[in-house]
Design a protein around this motif. Structure first.
Motif, PDB file in Angstrom:
ATOM      1  N   GLY A 472      99.143  74.988 105.208  1.00 51.99           N
ATOM      2  CA  GLY A 472      99.933  76.185 105.440  1.00 51.99           C
ATOM      3  C   GLY A 472     101.425  75.928 105.397  1.00 51.99           C
ATOM      4  O   GLY A 472     102.194  76.712 104.813  1.00 51.99           O
ATOM      5  N   ILE A 473     101.880  74.824 106.010  1.00 55.61           N
ATOM      6  CA  ILE A 473     103.308  74.507 106.001  1.00 55.61           C
ATOM      7  C   ILE A 473     103.769  74.146 104.590  1.00 55.61           C
ATOM      8  O   ILE A 473     104.829  74.592 104.140  1.00 55.61           O
ATOM      9  CB  ILE A 473     103.612  73.362 106.985  1.00 55.61           C
ATOM     10  CG1 ILE A 473     103.414  73.844 108.426  1.00 55.61           C
ATOM     11  CG2 ILE A 473     105.025  72.837 106.803  1.00 55.61           C
ATOM     12  CD1 ILE A 473     103.558  72.755 109.462  1.00 55.61           C
ATOM     13  N   THR A 474     102.955  73.376 103.880  1.00 59.09           N
ATOM     14  CA  THR A 474     103.335  72.987 102.521  1.00 59.09           C
ATOM     15  C   THR A 474     103.490  74.213 101.626  1.00 59.09           C
ATOM     16  O   THR A 474     104.518  74.386 100.951  1.00 59.09           O
ATOM     17  CB  THR A 474     102.281  72.040 101.932  1.00 59.09           C
ATOM     18  OG1 THR A 474     102.147  70.889 102.779  1.00 59.09           O
ATOM     19  CG2 THR A 474     102.673  71.596 100.540  1.00 59.09           C
ATOM     20  N   LEU A 475     102.489  75.077 101.604  1.00 58.57           N
ATOM     21  CA  LEU A 475     102.546  76.265 100.743  1.00 58.57           C
ATOM     22  C   LEU A 475     103.546  77.288 101.259  1.00 58.57           C
ATOM     23  O   LEU A 475     104.182  77.990 100.468  1.00 58.57           O
ATOM     24  CB  LEU A 475     101.151  76.887 100.628  1.00 58.57           C
ATOM     25  CG  LEU A 475     100.097  76.031  99.915  1.00 58.57           C
ATOM     26  CD1 LEU A 475      98.756  76.749  99.891  1.00 58.57           C
ATOM     27  CD2 LEU A 475     100.545  75.701  98.496  1.00 58.57           C
ATOM     28  N   GLY A 476     103.700  77.375 102.575  1.00 60.27           N
ATOM     29  CA  GLY A 476     104.676  78.312 103.133  1.00 60.27           C
ATOM     30  C   GLY A 476     106.101  77.937 102.772  1.00 60.27           C
ATOM     31  O   GLY A 476     106.906  78.799 102.384  1.00 60.27           O
ATOM     32  N   VAL A 477     106.425  76.645 102.889  1.00 59.07           N
ATOM     33  CA  VAL A 477     107.763  76.184 102.508  1.00 59.07           C
ATOM     34  C   VAL A 477     107.984  76.370 101.013  1.00 59.07           C
ATOM     35  O   VAL A 477     109.050  76.826 100.568  1.00 59.07           O
ATOM     36  CB  VAL A 477     107.951  74.709 102.910  1.00 59.07           C
ATOM     37  CG1 VAL A 477     109.243  74.152 102.333  1.00 59.07           C
ATOM     38  CG2 VAL A 477     107.960  74.570 104.436  1.00 59.07           C
ATOM     39  N   ALA A 478     106.965  76.037 100.219  1.00 57.34           N
ATOM     40  CA  ALA A 478     107.099  76.200  98.766  1.00 57.34           C
ATOM     41  C   ALA A 478     107.312  77.666  98.396  1.00 57.34           C
ATOM     42  O   ALA A 478     108.131  77.988  97.531  1.00 57.34           O
ATOM     43  CB  ALA A 478     105.860  75.649  98.069  1.00 57.34           C
ATOM     44  N   SER A 479     106.599  78.571  99.052  1.00 52.74           N
ATOM     45  CA  SER A 479     106.754  80.000  98.767  1.00 52.74           C
ATOM     46  C   SER A 479     108.133  80.502  99.172  1.00 52.74           C
ATOM     47  O   SER A 479     108.714  81.363  98.501  1.00 52.74           O
ATOM     48  CB  SER A 479     105.670  80.800  99.499  1.00 52.74           C
ATOM     49  OG  SER A 479     104.384  80.429  99.060  1.00 52.74           O
TER      50      SER A 479
END
Length: 678
Positions: A472-479
């Protein structure tokens, strides 16, 4: 909590930070574990005295159901009334026929949303019939309408009172907290004892699950009316009833409309789950398909649920807006084109309803069928053959290197040591009240005689939460940092958040089969979309000034994320962690259906086998207590201000460390240190 200070050389004083205190706590716990492991453990017993006593209570209820006054004059009339309401809604839905029902929902979409949405609604209802799921869809819609009507009839008045009375709000808030923390399956076993299995018990379970948003959002709307407006109404001599009817309710109309929308969505999610207590509808199709490992048929039922959720969400969300914000034409040249269109649509809809009742083809959906089952099953079969080495390796790594060691640690540790460590972590992260709540919750689990299964469930939940936060943190930051990634993730998250919990079992079972790893994967898939949204929102909310300053200082992209964006989005990360914990825990019982075991399986067995009823009730309560434990820790951490002394990232420190987030020093200089004279 007070900081731990250590005088050092000279006049400089250092204090142990929150991370340092947690490290010290775990160091002491490690020593105690080495000294006392495999002592004071509480192995599971299927014949525990508490289970037998609860079974005796169930037997007493069964024997006295027709004679005890509480059942005769309270529960039985409620059950009969709910059965009548369900039958009445079913009569109406069937009376509309498939043509009329399709036309009715299409007309609502056209009036409140747009012609494109109306086409989508009509196509979706035709898809229900073509997939052979028309009767199941109508049954699901029937139970949902009955539950929503009851939830709104009870919830909106309570929400109005809560919005007007601060004292009443303080009284009702803990009850709503408990209802929202409790996993959905925990409602099922006790309700079947009172209302028997079937639609009435399913409706009551859905009612309990769907009422909290109705109350909370309605109260929010009432309390959102400006004090100046209320004072103006009072100065004109308006009574309390007049203020409510002519000021607060009209001004809170849109918020109350949102309450209706959310109540419907919660109800639809729960209605599917109540198939486990013999509620008819699409949930039954999913359960039967999963029992036969027919992923294709389960996919079709899951698709129908998603389409129904999208239809209801779009229509109710748009209907909550004022007429000036609808998509229909405004009044032009003295003619209210909107009203003309509404009348025209109503006339056509009534005509189609009549035609459906008159024409032979309108009574039942024609025997036209289209199925995705074979292609989906072929894909699953291909995955099982060609991706087995990958999925099997991932399953083994997840089980052997994460789940098994943690589970073994928790099971072999003395029960009192687990209680002390949990209370200590809660105290450091969230304060004394959280520490007391953690200790009491685990002590009650001990008294429920389900300690071993609770530790197995806790291990599963912790592993799933860590994986959820990493993804979640990885994809959230990327988004947050890339619009193209955000554009791709947004529809995926929208789609994922409309899916009921059962549907998440489909990809997990297809990839891993019925194992504990499957339960973890299903929980991660269920929880990740919400975490992504919260993290993305938090990172996007970082001050542009801070970003510009870091860029001017020559920070690289990784340094920007690690040293600026994640630390400044701390509050959103903590909220994301809290929601990740709650959502993962809500999937524990669902995971019990596909090999998750432990408390999840105990709950399922409790309302499917008479001899396990007592164990199922105790397991449901244990899940609630684990939820209280984890929820209070994360909520308490999020409630603290980011500038408070000893602030940390709480239980998300592990996934953040894996992502490269800088760990805080174990000791740091307090803000009040005097400045050394030069």
């Amino acid at each position: 909590m007070t900081a731990v200070s250590f005088p050092l050389a000279g006049r400089t004083e250092f204090q142990l930070s929150k991370g340092g205190r947690i490290a010290l706590l775990f160091a002491v716990a490690a020593v105690l574990y080495l000294l006392f492991h495999d002592q004071w453990t509480l192995p599971h017993s299927e014949d525990a005295d508490l289970f037998l006593r609860i079974n005796s209570g169930r037997d007493w209820v069964d024997e006295n159901r027709t004679t005890f006054p509480l059942f005769i004059y309270v529960f039985e009339p409620i059950r009969a009334g709910i059965e009548w309401l369900i039958a009445a809604f079913l009569t109406v839905l069937q009376g509309l026929t498939w043509i009329g029902l399709t036309a009715t929902f299409g007309a609502l979409a056209l009036i409140f949303v747009s012609w494109r949405t109306a086409l989508f609604v009509v196509a979706s209802f035709l898809a229900f019939g073509l997939l052979g799921l028309w009767d199941s869809t109508v049954a699901t819609l029937d139970l949902m309408l009955a539950a929503v009507v009851l939830a709104l009839a009870i919830g909106i008045p309570i929400g109005i009172v809560a919005g007007r009375s601060e004292r009443f709000l303080r009284v009702v808030s803990p009850v709503l907290d408990f209802m929202q923390i409790m996993p959905t399956f925990a409602y099922l076993a006790p309700l079947t004892l009172i209302f028997l299995i079937g639609p009435p018990a399913a409706t009551v379970a859905t009612l309990i699950y769907a009422i909290p948003p109705a109350i909370r959002i309605t109260a929010l709307g009432i309390r959102g009316v400006g004090s100046e407006t209320l004072e103006a109404a009072e100065s004109m001599g308006s009574t309390g009833w007049q203020i409510l009817r002519k000021v607060q309710l009209p001004m809170a109309r849109r918020t109350i409309g949102l309450a209706v929308n959310q109540t419907i969505m919660f109800a639809l999610s729960m209605i599917v789950i109540t198939a486990l207590i013999d509620a008819p509808g699409l949930g039954q199709d999913i359960i039967r398909a999963l029992q036969k490992l027919n992923v294709g048929k389960a996919f079709e039922a899951g698709l129908a649920i998603v389409l129904l959720a999208m239809i209801l969400d779009r229509i109710t969300a748009a209907a909550s807006n004022t007429p000036d914000h609808t998509k229909l034409p405004e009044q032009t040249s003295g003619i209210d084109r909107r009203r003309v269109l509404i009348v025209g649509v109503a006339v056509v809809t009534v005509g189609l309803i009549v035609a459906g009742n008159v024409l032979p083809i309108g009574k039942e959906f024609p025997d036209w069928r289209f199925s995705f089952a074979k292609p989906v099953n072929d894909v699953v079969h291909w995955i099982e053959i060609n991706l087995y080495p990958v999925t099997d390796a991932a399953k083994n790594i997840l089980t052997s290197y994460l789940l098994n060691p943690l589970q073994s640690l928790l099971e072999s540790a003395p029960w009192w040591l687990v209680v002390v460590v949990a209370a200590g972590v809660a105290g450091v992260v969230s304060g004394r009240r959280a520490a007391v709540a953690a200790a009491i919750s685990l002590v009650i689990v001990v008294l429920l005689q389900l300690w071993e299964h609770s530790m197995q469930t806790l291990a599963l939940v912790l592993v799933a939460v860590v994986l959820t936060m990493i993804i979640g943190i990885t994809l959230g930051v990327a988004s947050a940092r890339d619009r193209r990634i955000a554009a791709v993730m947004r529809p995926i998250n929208d789609f994922a958040q409309t899916l009921p919990a059962f549907v998440y079992l489909l990809p997990a079972v297809a990839l891993f089969g019925p194992t504990r790893a499957t339960a973890i994967v299903a929980a991660v898939i269920f929880a990740v979309p919400v975490v992504i949204r919260l993290v993305e929102d938090g990172v996007k909310g970082v001050s542009p000034t801070a970003i510009e300053a870091a860029t001017a200082a020559g920070s690289t992209r990784l340094q920007m994320i690690r040293n600026v964006q994640l630390p400044m989005a701390r509050r959103s990360l903590l909220v994301a962690t809290n929601q990740g914990v709650v959502l993962v825990l809500s999937m524990v019982v669902v995971g019990g259906l596909v090999g998750g075991g432990a408390l999840g399986y105990d709950v399922v067995a409790g309302f499917s086998q008479l001899n396990d009823f007592g164990k199922g009730i105790a397991a449901a309560i244990s899940i609630v207590l684990l939820g209280v434990l984890l929820d209070r820790i994360t909520q308490g951490a999020g409630a603290r201000t980011s500038g408070s002394r000893g602030s940390s990232l709480g239980i998300i420190s592990m996934p953040l460390a894996i992502l490269g987030f800088p760990a805080r020093a174990l000791v740091r200089r307090p803000k009040s240190d005097p400045v050394e004279p030069t």
